[in-house]
Design a protein around this motif. Structure first.
Motif, PDB file in Angstrom:
ATOM      1  N   GLY A  28      -3.834   1.405  14.531  1.00 17.20           N
ATOM      2  CA  GLY A  28      -3.806   2.216  15.557  1.00 17.20           C
ATOM      3  C   GLY A  28      -3.321   3.671  15.390  1.00 17.20           C
ATOM      4  N   ASN A  29      -2.771   3.873  14.114  1.00 21.34           N
ATOM      5  CA  ASN A  29      -2.169   5.238  13.500  1.00 21.34           C
ATOM      6  C   ASN A  29      -3.129   5.992  13.160  1.00 21.34           C
ATOM      7  OD1 ASN A  29       0.540   4.468  14.695  1.00 21.34           O
ATOM      8  ND2 ASN A  29       1.015   3.491  12.927  1.00 21.34           N
ATOM      9  N   ARG A  30      -4.447   5.563  12.751  1.00 16.83           N
ATOM     10  CA  ARG A  30      -5.380   6.245  12.054  1.00 16.83           C
ATOM     11  C   ARG A  30      -5.532   7.540  12.566  1.00 16.83           C
ATOM     12  NH1 ARG A  30      -9.524   4.752   8.543  1.00 16.83           N
ATOM     13  NH2 ARG A  30     -10.977   6.465   8.256  1.00 16.83           N
ATOM     14  N   LYS A  31      -5.298   7.953  13.757  1.00 15.90           N
ATOM     15  CA  LYS A  31      -5.639   9.464  14.291  1.00 15.90           C
ATOM     16  C   LYS A  31      -4.413  10.472  13.558  1.00 15.90           C
ATOM     17  CE  LYS A  31      -3.107   8.371  18.591  1.00 15.90           C
ATOM     18  NZ  LYS A  31      -2.739   7.272  18.011  1.00 15.90           N
ATOM     19  N   GLY A  53      -1.006 -12.893  -1.571  1.00 24.02           N
ATOM     20  CA  GLY A  53      -1.316 -11.684  -2.159  1.00 24.02           C
ATOM     21  C   GLY A  53      -2.125 -10.836  -1.269  1.00 24.02           C
ATOM     22  N   GLY A  54      -2.329  -9.503  -1.719  1.00 22.49           N
ATOM     23  CA  GLY A  54      -2.996  -8.481  -0.755  1.00 22.49           C
ATOM     24  C   GLY A  54      -2.106  -7.377  -0.644  1.00 22.49           C
ATOM     25  N   ILE A  55      -1.896  -6.683   0.317  1.00 22.16           N
ATOM     26  CA  ILE A  55      -1.076  -5.410   0.590  1.00 22.16           C
ATOM     27  C   ILE A  55      -0.786  -5.204   1.883  1.00 22.16           C
ATOM     28  CG2 ILE A  55      -3.246  -3.755   0.667  1.00 22.16           C
ATOM     29  CD1 ILE A  55      -1.286  -1.998  -1.038  1.00 22.16           C
ATOM     30  N   TYR A  56       0.473  -4.904   2.060  1.00 15.91           N
ATOM     31  CA  TYR A  56       0.840  -4.406   3.402  1.00 15.91           C
ATOM     32  C   TYR A  56       1.313  -2.926   3.362  1.00 15.91           C
ATOM     33  CZ  TYR A  56       4.274  -3.292   7.248  1.00 15.91           C
ATOM     34  OH  TYR A  56       4.818  -2.663   8.310  1.00 15.91           O
ATOM     35  N   MET A  57       0.762  -2.214   4.182  1.00 17.89           N
ATOM     36  CA  MET A  57       1.205  -0.739   3.961  1.00 17.89           C
ATOM     37  C   MET A  57       1.613  -0.071   5.464  1.00 17.89           C
ATOM     38  SD  MET A  57      -2.545   0.125   2.618  1.00 17.89           S
ATOM     39  CE  MET A  57      -3.667  -0.977   3.522  1.00 17.89           C
ATOM     40  N   TYR A  58       2.698   0.713   5.350  1.00 18.25           N
ATOM     41  CA  TYR A  58       3.267   1.632   6.486  1.00 18.25           C
ATOM     42  C   TYR A  58       3.257   2.944   5.979  1.00 18.25           C
ATOM     43  CZ  TYR A  58       4.187   2.414  11.149  1.00 18.25           C
ATOM     44  OH  TYR A  58       4.094   2.364  12.527  1.00 18.25           O
ATOM     45  N   ALA A 108       2.914  11.831  12.984  1.00 15.91           N
ATOM     46  CA  ALA A 108       4.134  11.686  14.018  1.00 15.91           C
ATOM     47  C   ALA A 108       5.402  10.845  13.206  1.00 15.91           C
ATOM     48  CB  ALA A 108       3.523  10.332  14.954  1.00 15.91           C
ATOM     49  N   LYS A 109       5.106  10.491  12.135  1.00 17.37           N
ATOM     50  CA  LYS A 109       6.247   9.886  11.326  1.00 17.37           C
ATOM     51  C   LYS A 109       6.013  10.398   9.827  1.00 17.37           C
ATOM     52  CE  LYS A 109       5.707   5.452  13.791  1.00 17.37           C
ATOM     53  NZ  LYS A 109       4.386   5.599  14.170  1.00 17.37           N
TER      54      LYS A 109
END
Ligand code: AHM
Ligand code: MG
Length: 335
Positions: free
Chosen positions: A211-214, A257-262, A267-268
């Protein structure tokens, strides 16, 4: 299988490690007891009048949930009495929490997020407690100063989390691998269920709030697009999973496994997650489990916090997946 309680496990490791002391084991014991008390309150949340907000806004500018407050009070009350600490810091408190002068104190510093993902409470989805333990520089006494607390994550002597999910789980590391314990509510004990947890070197799940892509930069869009199109070693297309509670998303990443991204976004610009009480403790676990944690440029564990509530972008999980992120950001930095 013989059932090993977390206390037995701690005592065993205490014997093996020349650095471990009874004080440190006692600190962990009190932390674990606090987690059990929080777990009991959460399990009954829908039955008691403890759902919803308190009407207050915390230091992070977010609505304080009643359970945030309850978890914070449970931890603060017990841990300031444990005799092992010279300071505490909670995500919910703007300043360092000083240990009352009439309580015994020790050399350790405890940093915690009492209830992470608390916007999930009202909909009965996983939440968690995250903790990080540092040691003050040798020879100092009295209250720890802010300078003593602002240490890079690489200095942590222990870190972990409690996941309040279908089962309550405690996962922690004292620098000798990552071990997971499941709360047996009948016995009231955490029992060793996941010894020596290891993150696979590549996964097939990516986790990000799309949802933050923009608000994302071109580089961040390319990072996420990479996971849309790449395949795991066994040919699987990556799936998307996002709980929106860091402990739950990280726990899945640790196991599967895999990846978490923030990532940071317009905006941040510093990212959303807190370096000291969220990113650094999970980074410590990731590295102990053969995974990686990066801010997109380098190791989270090397970042020196400039303030208590410093924020950071976070990319955490399988080593190959995190390396792909650094490679893409690196390309943009060079150009
Ligand atoms: P919190 O500590 O106020 O609960 O915020 C942290 C949470 C993480 O648990 C989660 O990964 C993230 O915020 C979700 O943020 P968003 O709703 O922006 O996707
Ligand atoms: Mg949090």
């Amino acid at each position: 299988m013989a059932e090993i309680t977390v206390t037995e496990h701690l005592l065993l490791y205490q014997k093996k490690s020349p650095h471990a002391t009874g004080m440190f084991t006692g600190l962990l014991y009190d932390l674990i007891l606090s987690a059990k008390i929080i777990s009991r309150r959460i399990a009954k949340a829908g039955l008691l009048d403890i759902l919803g907000g308190t009407g207050e806004i915390n230091v992070q500018g977010e609505n304080v949930q009643k359970l945030d407050d309850i978890a914070n009070n449970i931890l603060t009350w017990r841990m300031e009495r444990c005799g092992a600490l010279c300071a505490m810091s909670s995500e919910e408190n703007a300043e360092l929490i000083r240990i009352r002068p009439d309580f015994p104190r020790g050399d350790y510093i405890l940093i915690f997020d009492p209830l992470d993902g608390s916007s999930n409470i009202d909909v009965n989805i996983n939440v968690g407690t995250i903790f990080s333990i540092l040691r003050r520089p040798h020879g100092n006494s009295g209250d720890a100063t802010l300078e003593e607390v602002l240490q890079p994550g690489a200095n942590q002597v222990a870190a972990g989390y409690v996941l309040y999910g279908p089962s309550t789980m405690l996962v922690f590391s004292t620098g000798q691998g990552v071990h997971g314990f499941t709360l047996d509510p009948g016995v009231g004990e955490f029992l060793l269920s996941h010894p020596n947890m290891r993150i696979p070197s590549q996964g097939s799940i990516y986790s990000v709030n799309e949802g933050n892509r923009k608000n994302w930069s071109k580089a961040t869009r390319e990072v996420v697009d990479w996971f849309h199109t790449c395949r795991s070693r066994d040919g699987k297309i990556y799936s998307s999973r996002y709980v929106g509670a860091l402990v739950a998303d990280f726990h899945r990443t640790l196991v599967n496994g895999g990846i978490y991204m923030y990532p940071a976004d317009s905006a941040k610009p510093q990212g959303k997650l807190r370096l000291m009480c969220e990113a650094a403790p999970l980074a410590f676990l990731a590295e102990q489990a053969a995974g990686c944690a990066s801010d997109g440029r380098g190791r989270i564990l090397e970042r020196v916090p400039e303030q208590l509530h410093a924020r950071t972008p976070l990319f955490i999980g399988s080593a190959d997946d995190v390396a792909a992120v650094e490679r893409i950001y690196g390309k943009y930095e060079k150009s």
